[in-house]
Write a protein that holds these residues in place. Structure first.
Motif, PDB file in Angstrom:
ATOM      1  N   PHE A 291      -6.100  99.879  78.768  1.00 21.71           N
ATOM      2  CA  PHE A 291      -6.013  98.722  77.877  1.00 21.71           C
ATOM      3  C   PHE A 291      -4.610  98.630  77.280  1.00 21.71           C
ATOM      4  N   VAL A 292      -4.090  99.781  76.803  1.00 21.31           N
ATOM      5  CA  VAL A 292      -2.749  99.813  76.205  1.00 21.31           C
ATOM      6  C   VAL A 292      -1.700  99.389  77.229  1.00 21.31           C
ATOM      7  N   ALA A 293      -1.796  99.943  78.430  1.00 22.33           N
ATOM      8  CA  ALA A 293      -0.812  99.628  79.470  1.00 22.33           C
ATOM      9  C   ALA A 293      -0.809  98.141  79.792  1.00 22.33           C
ATOM     10  N   GLY A 320      -0.678 105.600  77.625  1.00 27.00           N
ATOM     11  CA  GLY A 320      -0.751 104.321  78.323  1.00 27.00           C
ATOM     12  C   GLY A 320       0.603 103.650  78.409  1.00 27.00           C
ATOM     13  N   LEU A 321       1.585 104.143  77.630  1.00 19.86           N
ATOM     14  CA  LEU A 321       2.943 103.617  77.706  1.00 19.86           C
ATOM     15  C   LEU A 321       3.782 104.538  78.591  1.00 19.86           C
ATOM     16  N   LEU A 322       4.780 103.958  79.243  1.00 19.49           N
ATOM     17  CA  LEU A 322       5.655 104.752  80.098  1.00 19.49           C
ATOM     18  C   LEU A 322       6.352 105.856  79.289  1.00 19.49           C
ATOM     19  N   ASP A 477      -4.929 110.477  81.559  1.00 17.27           N
ATOM     20  CA  ASP A 477      -5.257 109.109  81.963  1.00 17.27           C
ATOM     21  C   ASP A 477      -4.125 108.150  81.613  1.00 17.27           C
ATOM     22  N   GLY A 478      -3.444 108.431  80.492  1.00 19.15           N
ATOM     23  CA  GLY A 478      -2.329 107.571  80.073  1.00 19.15           C
ATOM     24  C   GLY A 478      -1.186 107.591  81.057  1.00 19.15           C
ATOM     25  N   MET A 479      -0.895 108.773  81.623  1.00 15.17           N
ATOM     26  CA  MET A 479       0.177 108.857  82.612  1.00 15.17           C
ATOM     27  C   MET A 479      -0.152 108.007  83.830  1.00 15.17           C
ATOM     28  N   GLU A 484       0.699 103.016  86.873  1.00 13.96           N
ATOM     29  CA  GLU A 484       0.045 101.967  87.661  1.00 13.96           C
ATOM     30  C   GLU A 484       0.421 100.589  87.147  1.00 13.96           C
ATOM     31  N   ALA A 485       0.420 100.411  85.812  1.00 19.09           N
ATOM     32  CA  ALA A 485       0.752  99.117  85.218  1.00 19.09           C
ATOM     33  C   ALA A 485       2.203  98.738  85.479  1.00 19.09           C
ATOM     34  N   ALA A 486       3.083  99.753  85.547  1.00 22.55           N
ATOM     35  CA  ALA A 486       4.507  99.498  85.794  1.00 22.55           C
ATOM     36  C   ALA A 486       4.810  99.352  87.276  1.00 22.55           C
ATOM     37  N   ASP A 487       3.773  99.448  88.102  1.00 23.38           N
ATOM     38  CA  ASP A 487       3.936  99.373  89.551  1.00 23.38           C
ATOM     39  C   ASP A 487       4.954 100.413  90.026  1.00 23.38           C
ATOM     40  N   ALA A 488       4.891 101.605  89.391  1.00 23.96           N
ATOM     41  CA  ALA A 488       5.852 102.667  89.704  1.00 23.96           C
ATOM     42  C   ALA A 488       5.278 103.691  90.670  1.00 23.96           C
ATOM     43  N   GLY A 489       4.062 103.476  91.123  1.00 27.24           N
ATOM     44  CA  GLY A 489       3.446 104.432  92.039  1.00 27.24           C
ATOM     45  C   GLY A 489       2.825 105.585  91.282  1.00 27.24           C
ATOM     46  N   LEU A 490       1.617 105.949  91.653  1.00 29.00           N
ATOM     47  CA  LEU A 490       0.942 107.047  90.970  1.00 29.00           C
ATOM     48  C   LEU A 490       1.515 108.386  91.421  1.00 29.00           C
TER      49      LEU A 490
END
Length: 691
Positions: A291-293, A320-322, A477-479, A484-490
């Motif tokens: 939700f935060v992301a 949830g934040l980078l 989970d935040g990481m 994922e939200a930043a489209d940076a790859g898991l």
């Protein structure tokens, strides 16, 4: 005779480069005396001020109340901190003086021994030259290359000696017999003295290293005092050290009370991110990271910047934040605490100073390796909490959280886990291919109130583990959500836990929504069998079909962890863990764990772990393996434990068939009940086999 080789050096100083004798012990003792005077002045101040405080105790006025507050909340505690710092610093300086005195004494001996040995070599060189001259042998020996033990064949110079062959042979035989013993004795003495010179050169260099280690140790001890921590906190700012000491000890500077601000948790724009304008609960009850992301991604850049500046505690501790966003906010937070050191408890000041030291070390590097990211920084509770990232956690291909155990609250344990995280980072980096913008990332996670050291009984309960588990689960989970939200790859997310940290981390892995890719337990203090009834309760991916990527090791000499597990009646992840008095037989063993050795692998140049410590210290291991010796902890460089941990967390491990890996079989315990007296005890049953 031929050309001579290299002559004996004209001075010992040519060989003994540098010096371990810089300064004098008297100068160090003068510092000790100064610290004695500081302590005396502090005591005198309190002695003089207390009667004044008592004299106005019965008076009532606003001015008197302000004076009481100034004395009781600022000056008296500050003087006490100064007195304690002077005591600790004096002890450190006196220890340093004793070490330096011993180094100086040995250095004098080494210098004198080297001088004597060089003199003996010079005499031997001259004696050999004389013999060579008599027997007409070539002479080309260097001072550091003694001749062979055998006398060269004597010769006669042209025109010298008898003309007949028999006479020549007799004369040569006489020369041989006359000089053979002298030659041999001289060469042997030369060899012995040369060995002594080489020993002196080595020892001289070692003494310089020892002097540097002594200086590092005293600097570290001085830095750990309250005044030393204030100096670190104030470093890098104009007048910062002076201001930090003055404000930190007295709450004022130049007689003027220093202003105080508090960290903010309220901002209207937080409603867009948290469904509340107040973020005071984001540590203990963070919103869902996904939700935060999602909400953060929808905010305008200007709003994001405003929140980072205005409510850094909220943003810096919000899963949830980078990591880069949280790092910026937490650096703002550290800077804030540096500005207002008078608001900090001694524990908080210690953590701020240690965090600043790590950031200062990074700033001094032209290209930081690894870069540092402050992932969490919380001084809101009774115990400071923090998480420091090593590497670029926004882009890392493998991100590993390291969870500490008993007696590892952030303010005391960060120096150790700073070392441990760097060790794992380097070990992982050596294994991973060079990803563009990828590579490893390691988080030293000190985000919970760890149980106090024994004999405190907290470690036998799961209360601290349960409280810490919720926060660690949110971070894991935040990481995943942030990347994922930043489209940076898991990234491949791993958890490495030590001691009681395994108890806490295992509970956390029953609470996560996103599965981790590996879970490594080192020196486990056991898992809570109610919270984790089996490995199937853990949200961990499979390494191979049907086999979870759950690893564990317990060093044979580590008796502390299994004894604690037995006392707490927690399950062990390894069947070969050995407690004191055989108590490990009272608790069950989990089946399905990939157990590995931490005893060392000489063929690969890997050392064994010889005690419970994650990072070892001291020359020898503690009794019953309660502590590990230097370089022999579970997380130390060049140990089998660290090597296998790095392989497990990067996915570069062959599975149960490689590296002496064995999958454990479940071994439950049965209760022994007596009909007449009731419950007597319990005992582990052998593993079930299906042969």
């Amino acid at each position: 005779m031929g050309a001579a080789g290299r002559p004996v050096p004209p001075s010992v100083g040519v060989l003994l480069r540098g010096t371990p004798r810089a300064g004098t012990v008297e100068e160090i003792n003068a510092v000790s005396q100064y610290l004695t005077n500081v302590r005396y002045d502090a005591v005198q101040y309190v002695t003089a001020a207390r009667p004044a405080q008592e004299a106005i105790a019965g008076l009532e006025s606003a001015a008197v109340e302000r004076l009481h507050a100034r004395l009781g909340r600022g000056l008296f505690p500050g003087v006490a901190a100064l007195e304690d710092s002077a005591d600790e610093a004096k002890s450190a300086v006196q220890s340093y003086a004793a070490q330096v005195a011993e180094i100086h004494r040995e250095a004098d001996q080494v210098w004198a021994s080297a001088e004597r040995a060089l003199g003996s070599i010079a005499a031997a060189l001259q004696s050999i030259a004389q013999i060579c001259d008599v027997i007409a042998a070539p002479f080309s020996y260097s001072w550091d290359t003694p001749p062979p033990a055998a006398l060269p064949e004597p010769r006669l110079r042209a025109g010298a000696g008898p003309a007949d062959t028999a006479g020549v042979a007799e004369l040569i035989s006489g020369l041989r017999d006359g000089y053979r013993t002298r030659w041999l004795n001289t060469v042997l003495e030369w060899q012995l003295e040369l060995a002594e010179v080489r020993r002196c050169v080595r020892r001289w260099s070692e003494l310089q290293e020892e002097r540097l280690l002594c200086e590092g140790a005293v600097a570290e001890r001085l830095g750990r005092t309250s005044v030393g921590e204030l100096i670190t906190v104030g470093a890098g700012m104009p007048g910062g050290r002076r201001r930090a000491i003055a404000v930190g000890l007295t709450g004022e500077i130049g007689g003027v009370r220093a202003g105080i601000r508090t960290t903010r948790t309220f901002h209207p724009e937080l409603r867009e991110l948290l469904d509340s304008a107040d973020g005071a609960k984001v540590w203990d009850a963070p919103p869902a990271p996904a939700f935060v992301a999602e909400k953060w991604a929808g905010l305008d850049e200007s709003v994001r910047e405003e929140l980072i500046r205005s409510v850094p505690w909220v943003i810096g501790n919000l899963p949830g934040l980078l990591p880069s966003v949280r790092d910026r906010a937490n650096r703002e937070l550290v800077a804030f605490y540096r500005e207002y050191p008078q608001t900090l408890t001694p524990e908080q000041l210690t953590l701020v100073a240690e965090a600043q030291r790590i950031l200062d070390d990074e700033a001094r590097q032209r290209s930081p390796k690894p870069p540092i990211q402050v992932l969490a920084f919380d001084l809101s509770g009774p115990v400071p909490r923090a998480a420091i990232g090593y590497g670029d956690l926004d882009t890392s291909s493998h991100t590993t959280f390291q969870a500490a155990g008993m007696g590892s609250d952030a303010h005391t344990a960060l120096p150790t886990w700073d070392v441990a995280a760097r060790n794992l980072y380097e070990a992982q980096e050596a294994l991973l291919p060079r990803f563009e913008g990828g590579g490893p990332g390691v988080v030293a996670w000190l985000g919970y109130d760890t149980p106090a050291m024994l004999p405190n009984s907290e470690v036998f309960r799961s209360d601290s583990a349960s409280l810490g588990a919720g926060r660690l689960a949110a971070e894991l989970d935040g990481m995943a959500a942030a990347r994922e939200a930043a489209d940076a790859g898991l990234p491949a997310i791993g958890v490495v836990a030590h001691s009681y940290g395994t108890t806490m981390a295992a509970i956390a892995l029953t609470k996560t929504k996103h599965p981790v890719d590996s879970f490594v337990m080192l020196g486990s203090a056991g898992l809570d069998t109610e919270a984790v009834p089996s490995l199937g309760s853990l949200n961990v991916r499979e390494l191979t079909p049907g086999q979870l990527a759950v690893f564990a090791t317990s060093a044979a000499r580590d008796r502390l962890a299994p004894t604690g597990a037995a006392q707490a009646e927690r399950g062990l992840p390894t069947p070969d863990a050995r407690a004191l008095l055989g108590l490990e037989q009272r608790v069950p063993v989990y089946g399905g764990v990939i157990a590995f050795s931490s005893e060392g692998d000489p063929a690969r140049g890997l050392k064994g772990t010889d005690g419970h410590s994650f990072v070892g210290a001291g020359k020898t291991a503690g009794i019953a393996g309660m502590t590990a010796s230097a370089g022999r902890g579970y997380g130390d460089n060049e140990t089998q434990a660290l090597d296998t941990t790095a392989r497990a967390t990067t996915g570069l491990i062959a599975g149960p068939d490689g590296l002496d890996l064995v999958v454990t079989e479940a071994q439950p315990v049965v209760k022994i009940v007596d009909k007449h007296t009731g419950y007597v005890g319990q005992w582990r049953m052998p593993a079930e086999r299906n042969d």
